[in-house]
Scaffold this motif. Structure first.
Motif, PDB file in Angstrom:
ATOM      1  N   SER A 287       0.742  -1.071  -0.050  1.00 11.85           N
ATOM      2  CA  SER A 287       0.173   0.043   0.028  1.00 11.85           C
ATOM      3  C   SER A 287       0.960   1.181   0.044  1.00 11.85           C
ATOM      4  O   SER A 287       1.854   1.082   0.477  1.00 11.85           O
ATOM      5  CB  SER A 287      -0.921  -0.067   1.151  1.00 11.85           C
ATOM      6  OG  SER A 287      -0.252  -0.064   2.404  1.00 11.85           O
ATOM      7  N   ALA A 288       0.462   2.325  -0.431  1.00 13.50           N
ATOM      8  CA  ALA A 288       1.101   3.280  -0.628  1.00 13.50           C
ATOM      9  C   ALA A 288       1.178   4.259   0.310  1.00 13.50           C
ATOM     10  O   ALA A 288       0.008   4.412   1.171  1.00 13.50           O
ATOM     11  CB  ALA A 288       0.608   4.431  -1.966  1.00 13.50           C
ATOM     12  N   VAL A 289       2.209   4.915   0.870  1.00 13.73           N
ATOM     13  CA  VAL A 289       2.171   6.138   1.872  1.00 13.73           C
ATOM     14  C   VAL A 289       2.920   7.125   1.604  1.00 13.73           C
ATOM     15  O   VAL A 289       3.596   7.162   0.680  1.00 13.73           O
ATOM     16  CB  VAL A 289       3.065   5.466   3.249  1.00 13.73           C
ATOM     17  CG1 VAL A 289       2.332   3.986   3.809  1.00 13.73           C
ATOM     18  CG2 VAL A 289       4.456   5.120   2.721  1.00 13.73           C
ATOM     19  N   PRO A 290       2.707   8.388   2.097  1.00 17.89           N
ATOM     20  CA  PRO A 290       3.189   9.641   1.578  1.00 17.89           C
ATOM     21  C   PRO A 290       4.688   9.408   1.540  1.00 17.89           C
ATOM     22  O   PRO A 290       5.371   9.197   2.405  1.00 17.89           O
ATOM     23  CB  PRO A 290       2.736  10.753   2.550  1.00 17.89           C
ATOM     24  CG  PRO A 290       1.568  10.105   3.002  1.00 17.89           C
ATOM     25  CD  PRO A 290       1.758   8.430   3.241  1.00 17.89           C
ATOM     26  N   ALA A 291       5.320   9.824   0.477  1.00 22.38           N
ATOM     27  CA  ALA A 291       6.795   9.820   0.131  1.00 22.38           C
ATOM     28  C   ALA A 291       7.452  10.671   1.220  1.00 22.38           C
ATOM     29  O   ALA A 291       6.766  11.991   1.361  1.00 22.38           O
ATOM     30  CB  ALA A 291       7.073  10.036  -1.111  1.00 22.38           C
ATOM     31  N   GLN A 292       8.356  10.456   1.784  1.00 18.36           N
ATOM     32  CA  GLN A 292       9.293  11.165   2.832  1.00 18.36           C
ATOM     33  C   GLN A 292      10.589  11.155   2.310  1.00 18.36           C
ATOM     34  O   GLN A 292      11.275  10.054   1.829  1.00 18.36           O
ATOM     35  CB  GLN A 292       9.029  10.486   4.174  1.00 18.36           C
ATOM     36  CG  GLN A 292       7.631  10.370   4.801  1.00 18.36           C
ATOM     37  CD  GLN A 292       7.895   9.823   6.097  1.00 18.36           C
ATOM     38  OE1 GLN A 292       8.492  10.419   7.019  1.00 18.36           O
ATOM     39  NE2 GLN A 292       7.152   8.595   6.493  1.00 18.36           N
ATOM     40  N   ALA A 293      11.145  12.518   2.342  1.00 19.14           N
ATOM     41  CA  ALA A 293      12.524  12.681   1.894  1.00 19.14           C
ATOM     42  C   ALA A 293      13.451  13.313   2.757  1.00 19.14           C
ATOM     43  O   ALA A 293      12.977  13.951   3.853  1.00 19.14           O
ATOM     44  CB  ALA A 293      12.582  13.455   0.826  1.00 19.14           C
ATOM     45  N   ALA A 294      14.668  12.897   2.934  1.00 25.07           N
ATOM     46  CA  ALA A 294      15.487  13.429   4.043  1.00 25.07           C
ATOM     47  C   ALA A 294      15.755  14.903   3.665  1.00 25.07           C
ATOM     48  O   ALA A 294      15.864  15.275   2.423  1.00 25.07           O
ATOM     49  CB  ALA A 294      17.080  12.603   3.858  1.00 25.07           C
ATOM     50  N   PRO A 295      15.923  15.806   4.725  1.00 23.59           N
ATOM     51  CA  PRO A 295      16.078  17.097   4.459  1.00 23.59           C
ATOM     52  C   PRO A 295      17.436  17.489   3.944  1.00 23.59           C
ATOM     53  O   PRO A 295      18.202  16.585   4.110  1.00 23.59           O
ATOM     54  CB  PRO A 295      15.974  17.843   6.039  1.00 23.59           C
ATOM     55  CG  PRO A 295      16.317  16.406   7.049  1.00 23.59           C
ATOM     56  CD  PRO A 295      15.964  15.121   5.997  1.00 23.59           C
ATOM     57  N   LYS A 296      17.198  18.606   3.133  1.00 22.29           N
ATOM     58  CA  LYS A 296      18.465  19.074   2.504  1.00 22.29           C
ATOM     59  C   LYS A 296      19.575  19.638   3.397  1.00 22.29           C
ATOM     60  O   LYS A 296      19.159  20.132   4.653  1.00 22.29           O
ATOM     61  CB  LYS A 296      18.194  20.095   1.354  1.00 22.29           C
ATOM     62  CG  LYS A 296      17.588  19.425   0.110  1.00 22.29           C
ATOM     63  CD  LYS A 296      17.225  20.337  -1.028  1.00 22.29           C
ATOM     64  CE  LYS A 296      16.123  19.607  -1.847  1.00 22.29           C
ATOM     65  NZ  LYS A 296      15.889  20.718  -2.944  1.00 22.29           N
TER      66      LYS A 296
END
Length: 296
Positions: A287-296
Motif C-alpha cells: 500500500s502507498a504511503v506519503p513519500a518522505q525525503a531526507a532534509p537537504k
C-alpha cells in the motif's frame, strides 16, 4: 503438569517476542523520523519510496500453531520504520494470552543500521509490559521499563554500546542482503533487559521447505545464524550457562517482483522449547504511503 505446560508456553511467547522484536498492530502506517543528510544510503528500488509492505506469518512450536505475527515496514533511501503485532491464536489462546505491540525506526548509513527508537508494549506472562528505548551515539537508553527489573548482571560495555533492537536488526539484515548480497555479519541485540549476540553467515542457495503451508515455494537464499545471551543475566541464575550457549537457526529469503527481498521463513532451535518456526502464509500486501525525503 498444567503449571509446567503454562510456563513453557509463556517462555515460548517471550522467545517469539525476542526473535520477532515484540509487536504492533498490523496494517497501520509506520511512522518515520527525519534523519540528517549524513545518513543517506542506496536502497532497493522496490521499496525505496513510500511503499508499505505488510506480511502475515504463522508461528509454530514442535509443529503446533500457537501465535500469529503481522509485520509492516517502510524502507526509504535514508532509513526505515517497522512495526509488528504478535498475538496468540487457536488452542493456545484458551490457556494463555500474548498480545505484544512494538515499533522501531532508524537510519541507514551505507550497510550499517542506526536505530533511533524502539517501543514494545502489550500483555504477556499474565501482566502488562512496556519497554521504550532511545538510541544515540552513546548506545541504547531505556526510558520506560514496566514492570521494573532488578538483580541483573552488568552489561559488557562495548557490545552494549553498539547494540540495536531486534526489529532494527531484522530490517538491517534485509538491507545488508540487498546492498551487499551477503548476510555474514555479527551484531549485539538489546531488548531492554537482556543483551544477545547474533552471528550470521551466508547466503546459501537452496530450495524452500514445503511444510506448514508456505505461500512461497521453490528457490530461495538461506542465511544461517547462532544466537546467545551475553549480558543481562539474572544474578545467581542456574541457567546462565545454558543461556550463554550458542543456539542455531536459519532465515530464508525470496525476492518478490513487487515487494523486493523479504524473509519468508525463520527457524530457531532452543534446548528446552524445541524448534521454533515462523512461516509466511500469504502474499505481501503493498500500500502507498506519503513519500518522505531526507532534509537537504
Amino acid at each position: 503438569m498444567f503449571e509446567c505446560f503454562m510456563d513453557r508456553l509463556y517462555r515460548i511467547a517471550w522467545l517469539s517476542a525476542l526473535l520477532i522484536g515484540g509487536s504492533c498492530f498490523g496494517g497501520a502506517r509506520v511512522g518515520m523520523a527525519q534523519p540528517s543528510p549524513s545518513h543517506a544510503a542506496v536502497m532497493p528500488r522496490e521499496t525505496s519510496t513510500g511503499q508499505n509492505v505488510h506480511l502475515h506469518y504463522n508461528m509454530y512450536v514442535r509443529g503446533y500453531h500457537f501465535v500469529n505475527v503481522d509485520a509492516d515496514y517502510v524502507l526509504q533511501p535514508w532509513g526505515y520504520g517497522i512495526q509488528t503485532h504478535l498475538y496468540s491464536v487457536g488452542l493456545a489462546s484458551w490457556f494463555f494470552t500474548v498480545n505484544l505491540l512494538s515499533t522501531a525506526q532508524g537510519h541507514f548509513n551505507e550497510v550499517d543500521t542506526r536505530p533511533l527508537s524502539y517501543d514494545n508494549r502489550g500483555f504477556s506472562r499474565g501482566e502488562e509490559l512496556h519497554t521504550h528505548i532511545e538510541f544515540d551515539h552513546t548506545g541504547p537508553h531505556v526510558t520506560v521499563l514496566q514492570p521494573p527489573e532488578t538483580g541483573r548482571e552488568a552489561m559488557p560495555e562495548v557490545e552494549f554500546r553498539q547494540s540495536v533492537d531486534m526489529l532494527s536488526y531484522l530490517v538491517g539484515l534485509v538491507h545488508h542482503m540487498d546492498v551487499r548480497q551477503n548476510c555474514t555479519t555479527g551484531q549485539s541485540v538489546f531488548d531492554g533487559i537482556r543483551l544477545s549476540y547474533m552471528d550470521m553467515h551466508g547466503p546459501f542457495k537452496t530450495t524452500l521447505p514445503t511444510d506448514h503451508h508456505p505461500f512461497y515455494t521453490g528457490d530461495a537464499m538461506r542465511c544461517d545464524f547462532t544466537g546467545k545471551q551475553i549480558g543481562g543475566f539474572s544474578i545467581g541464575s542456574p541457567f546462565k550457562d545454558a543461556k550463554a550457549t550458542p543456539h542455531p537457526g536459519s532465515v530464508w529469503f525470496v525476492r518478490d517482483p513487487k515487494a523486493g527481498l523479504i524473509p519468508v521463513r525463520l527457524q530457531f532451535s532452543h534446548p528446552k522449547i524445541g524448534m521454533l518456526l515462523v512461516v509466511l502464509q500469504t502474499p505481501p500486501y503493498l500500500s502507498a504511503v506519503p513519500a518522505q525525503a531526507a532534509p537537504k
